[in-house]
Structure formats: C-alpha cells, structure tokens
Design an enzyme around this catalytic site. Structure first.
Site, PDB file in Angstrom:
ATOM      1  CD  GLU A  37      53.816  16.332  24.350  1.00 51.32           C
ATOM      2  OE1 GLU A  37      52.882  15.488  24.562  1.00 51.32           O
ATOM      3  OE2 GLU A  37      54.815  16.003  23.374  1.00 51.32           O
ATOM      4  NE  ARG A 263      42.574  11.075  30.948  1.00 50.58           N
ATOM      5  CZ  ARG A 263      44.115  10.830  30.478  1.00 50.58           C
ATOM      6  NH1 ARG A 263      44.164   9.696  29.934  1.00 50.58           N
ATOM      7  NH2 ARG A 263      44.539  11.773  29.970  1.00 50.58           N
ATOM      8  CE  LYS A 273      47.670  17.630  26.479  1.00 51.96           C
ATOM      9  NZ  LYS A 273      48.920  18.178  26.605  1.00 51.96           N
TER      10      LYS A 273
END
Length: 559
Positions: A37, A263, A273
């Site tokens: 994104e 992850r 983020k």
RNA sequence: UGCCGAGUAGCUCAACGGGUAGAGCGCAGCACUUUGAAUGCUGUUGUUGUGAGUUCGAAUCUCAUCUCGGCUGCCA
C-alpha cells in the site's frame, strides 16, 4: 558471499509450489505479486516479502507483479509510489509488465459487487459504525443479524447505485457481504466490502466516492492478474476464508491460493509503517531515508548493499512461526559482503598530531598500498609519508590498559602500510590533554619487520600534509531496547538511542577518499565500513556514513 | 472464557513414507596476521514446551495439557 553451487534451502512455500508445478496445477505456471500500500516507505520486513515473491517467480521461471494496493486514498500518496518503485528496483528485481494498481480495477470491482448483490450475497447496511460494532458480537460471543440484512435485491441494487452516485453522506452506509454473523471467525461476520469515502484518489481523482475494502479487492485483483500463489503475512491467515468465499461466490478468471508466512521481526528496531512515520513526522530522524531507519531507503543510504539484504533474507528462512531475528544477522550479511568487496582506505576519526622528528620537513614519500589485502585485482592506492602525521587519539594511551598493543610513550607501533615509529615525547596542553606526539621512525621497517624486536601493534594514520577533511557520521542502533515496541508502559519514542548518531567533524582522510561516491563503500581500516552520504556530501565537504563497525574482539577484552 | 496459528541449541532455521537431532549466526579456544579485521581449525550448548499412549524404536503417529502470537477498522 560464497554462493557457488549452493541451492537455496527449501521451505514450506517452495515445497507447496514445487508440488503444484509437478502436478500441473495452474498449467504448471507460477505467478506471484508484491502488493504494497503506498502509505509509507518500504522497510526491511518488506524486503523479506519482496525477495520471497520475486525470488519464487524467478526460481520457477514465472512472473511477479508489482501492484499498489491503493484502496484507501486517505492515507496514500504518489510520493510513496515512486519511492517504492525505486526501492524494488534497487533491490534488484524486475516486475512483470506494467505496474499494477488495484485502483485500475475499480470498475471491475464495482461490477463484481453488483454481481454479489444480484446473487443475494451482499446488502447495503444502514446501521451506524457503532451499531455495527454492537451487532458484530465479540471474540467469544456470536453476532446478530442486522435489521437491514434482508433488504430485497432490488433495493440493495438501488441503494448501492445511489451510494456510488454520491447521494449519501460518508459513513452513512456501507455494502456488506452476507455470510454468517455467528461465525467463529469475525472476518466472516458480514464484512464490509465497500464504504463511502468522499475523498480524491491519487490515481483515479474524483471518479469515485465509494471505495472497495481490502478483503474484497485483494482476492479479486489476484484473480484478475492470474496470480497462482498469493503470498502474504500471518495476520491475514484469518482472512483466508473470506478470500476464498469471495472468489467462490463470484465468477472470476481464476482462484489463486493464499499462503501465509511469518513477517520479519528484528530486534532493536521497529517495523511498523505507522510508527516509522511517527519518527519522521516528529523529527526524531531526518526522514524516511535517515540512515538509522530500517527502511530500504535508509539502509541504502547507510551503506547496505542490495545483495547483502537479499542474502540476509535468504539466510533467515521462511516459516509460519513468529520469531525475532537478531540484528547481528543483518550486520553479518553486510560485513560479509563489504569485507570482500569494499576497497580499504585510512581515515583518522579523532586526529592526534604526530611529528616525526628524524624525518626532513620538506620530504614526502609516496607509498603504494593495496586496496584490498586479499584481492590484488582491486589495485593500489597512493598515500604519503611526511613529517607531520595524524593517528587516532584512541591509538595512544598514557596509561595503557592490560593487553593494549598500540602506541605508548617510549613504545613502538607500525603505521599500517608504512614504517614503524617510536614515541619519544608526549606534549600536553595546560589542561593536561595530550596534543602532540614527538616520534621517530625506523627507516629500515618499510615492508620489513624491524630487527631485533617485535612490534605487535598496527595503527592507521594519515599525512597531515595531504589528508583531506571529512565529516563522519557514526551511526548506531536507533533504539536502546531490544524490543522497542514490547513494553506497554514505555513508548518506543522513549527508548530512542541518544547516541544513534554521533557526528565527528575534522576527521582526516587519505587523499584518495576525495573521490568517494555514494553507494561505493570503503572499509576504513580498523574502524568499519563507510560510504559517502548520498544527500549531504558536497564538492567541498566529504560526509561519510558509518554503515557498520568491524567485528571488535578488543571491545570484548577491554570492556 | 471463541476461532486460527506456532512451539527443535542463546538467535534464525534443517531433519517431512517413525531408527535416540544438524547448519548458519553468536560464543570460546588455537593458528595465522603490517586491519585487536578477515581467514583456517577445534569446540560449545538441546530430557525436540510438558505429560501420557502406540511401537523393538517417536522431533516425527495418537490423546491430553501448557505457553506464546493473531483476530472484535466503514485500515491494509
């Protein structure tokens, strides 16, 4: 890195794909995608995903798309798109065809939403967000059906069309999939698939005032692109039933398989983020590409090479168990690369003047020194021996600690690539600080061992006459806590390492360093690996970033 | 008092038609050394979360149990 005839270790995703290919599933083809994104810069965790997705594609002779998952215009922007593109390229990967955007599928997505309504599998919700939350139930209690759940297909079609036309206020209505309000999986309790957002989109402008949600968008985008294996992180595991439900309900071109992996977590850093953005917004760091940031851009500016990052990603493996990788692994991978590939140079970080008393003031010898101790192909560099030199303050001790083998008063030390010198006298200022060393050199020690004694210490140095000035930025880990995010009482902002950046001015570099270039790393002998800063260095000021120190067993001995 | 997932050396991972566990990183020691680096050699640590069961034999199969993680956005 030594990679000759080394097949990459297998992991569960490779096993799945190998099996699929051998069974001829998807026509034996492999198509993956990396779907960021554009709401921030990519970080080391994304690098793992990029290496996985693009790596898998090339291993199986398939393709990997770069697709921006841009369904939330409120948080996204074009500047992130260009940053992400260059990060992926820099890492060394090539996406198949043009860059994709989920937003370019908005028309199709809308069509699929209508299709869902027509099948009686979606309805327009008029409950408020708060009411919806109440109806949803909790983790341990089932939800209950919305009073609007049984609107007629025609009414839903009409309402959805009017949502699209902008007739309703933002937040007043949403489109929901009609699944099961009592499901143990909350994602299946009639998830929202479209919401009203009267916001301009960075790609589609003001074409739309309704935007599809991730769960509806992602699976369909994958299907449209013919993705075979949709690899994502563990937190989407509970979304897989919804991914499959949507594709089963609709007549899409294909039905990709979602596979989840753990992850990356790295100690002493954060990979969120949102929090990384906070560091930028609150000026804790100088930007997304600050060399202390775990972003691809930050690591790059810091001096990490893309191959070291790719190597690191291979080294840590791919599993479903959620662990934390030691920072030491990342540092190993960059040292491993740079030790082999970075030319050596000398730079005195904290200069201490040395005067060679028995060397003529007007003399200057040019010495040829190899650029790499084990790789002659890297050639030689020229340095100068003159009467006045600099060594590092740390390489001289008035009262040497045990096992100290550098310069002391009355002692000898080898100047790397040059002569052995002896310290005859120590000059101090009024405060007692050592300001100059009066030394003599042994002219019979150039390229030779000194006669009749052993000189253990070797020290880096530079000619005061021909050295160039430099600023050196000594970077260290950004946080003092191994898990900056782990304490609910203490914010990650409170464990920022105050010494994560120490700027050294007036450093003295050997003359060849004047032609240093960004992303062309050097080893400053006995200090570490350094690279010219890509942003702040100019023609009249060299600015170097310390990528990583050398392994330092002395630090362990001396404490 | 729900659903899903994970638990193998300090860390990351192997061992996948059951045969008493390996690698990399780290660490320690030695050698070499004009980088206290690199390199080479040697070594280190595990009751495979726990408890039972099946079996001649289980990290691998069965059951139970514990711990950790994710999930209650009109974020992705």
């Amino acid at each position: 890195m030594s990679t000759p005839d080394k097949t990459p270790p297998s992991h569960f995703i490779r096993q799945i794909i190998t099996k699929d290919v051998s069974e001829g599933k998807n026509g034996g083809q492999v198509a993956t995608r990396f779907p960021p994104e554009p709401n921030g810069f990519l970080h080391i965790g994304h690098a793992k995903s990029i290496c996985l997705n693009f790596g898998l594609a090339s291993e199986y002779d398939g393709t990997c798309n770069l697709r921006f998952d841009d369904t939330n215009p409120e948080k996204e922007s074009d500047e992130y798109i260009s940053a992400i593109k260059s990060d992926v390229e820099w890492l060394g990967f090539e996406w198949a065809g043009d860059i994709r955007y989920a937003s370019s599928y908005f028309d199709k997505l809308h069509g699929y939403a209508v299709q869902l309504i027509e099948k009686g599998l979606a309805y327009v919700e008029s409950l408020t967000a708060d009411e919806m939350r109440e109806y949803r139930g909790t983790l341990t209690e089932p939800g209950k059906n919305s009073p609007y759940r049984d609107r007629s297909i025609d009414e839903n079609l009409d309402l959805f069309a009017r949502m699209k036309a902008g007739e309703f206020d933002q937040g007043s209505m949403v489109l929901r999939a009609k699944i099961d309000m009592s499901s143990g999986n909350i994602n299946m309790r009639d998830p929202v698939i479209y919401r009203i957002l009267k916001v301009e989109h960075h790609q589609t402008g003001s074409d739309w005032c309704i935007y599809p949600m991730y769960d509806f968008t992602h699976c369909i985008s994958d299907a449209i692109e013919g993705i075979t294996h949709s690899v994502c992180t563990l937190e989407f595991e509970a979304h897989r039933p919804l991914y499959d439900w949507v594709l089963d309900a609709l007549e899409t071109p294909s039905h990709p398989q979602q596979i989840e992996f753990a992850r990356l977590n790295l100690n002493y850093t954060i990979t969120s983020k949102r929090k990384l953005k906070q560091l930028v917004d609150e000026n804790v760091v100088s930007g997304w590409d600050d060399p202390r940031m775990p972003t691809i851009a930050g690591l790059r500016r810091r001096g990490y090479t893309s191959s070291s990052i790719r190597n690191f990603c291979e080294m840590i493996g791919v599993t479903k168990s959620d662990g934390t990788v030691d920072m030491g692994m990342l540092e190993f991978s960059i040292r491993d690369d740079l030790d082999k590939n970075a030319p050596r140079a000398m730079c005195v970080l904290q200069p201490l003047k040395v005067v060679i008393e028995n060397y003529p003031a007007d003399a200057r010898e040019t010495l040829s020194v190899s650029a790499h101790p084990k790789n002659e192909a890297m050639g030689v560099r020229e340095i100068h021996f003159t009467k006045e030199l600099y060594i590092d303050q740390n390489d001289f001790a008035e009262v040497p600690p045990p096992k100290f083998k550098r310069l002391i008063e009355g002692g000898e030390v080898r100047l790397r690539g040059s002569y052995v010198i002896k310290c005859n006298e120590v000059l101090k200022d009024a405060d007692g600080n050592v300001i100059e060393l009066r030394c003599s050199y042994d002219e019979n020690t150039l390229g030779k061992k000194p006669e009749g004694r052993k000189v253990k210490g070797v020290v880096h140095w530079v000619s005061a006459e021909t050295a160039v000035d430099a600023e050196v930025r000594m970077y260290d880990r950004l946080f003092t806590s191994e898990n900056p995010d782990g304490d609910k009482e203490v914010s990650f902002l409170d464990v920022v390492n105050p010494e994560s950046l120490v700027v050294l001015q007036g450093c003295k570099a050997e003359p060849g360093l004047a032609k240093a270039q960004p992303e062309k790393p050097y080893q400053f002998e006995r200090e570490g690996y350094f690279v010219l800063d890509g942003k702040d260095a100019s023609s009249d000021m060299l600015v170097f970033n310390r990528t990583v120190t050398l392994r330092d067993s002395w630090a362990k001995i001396s404490g």
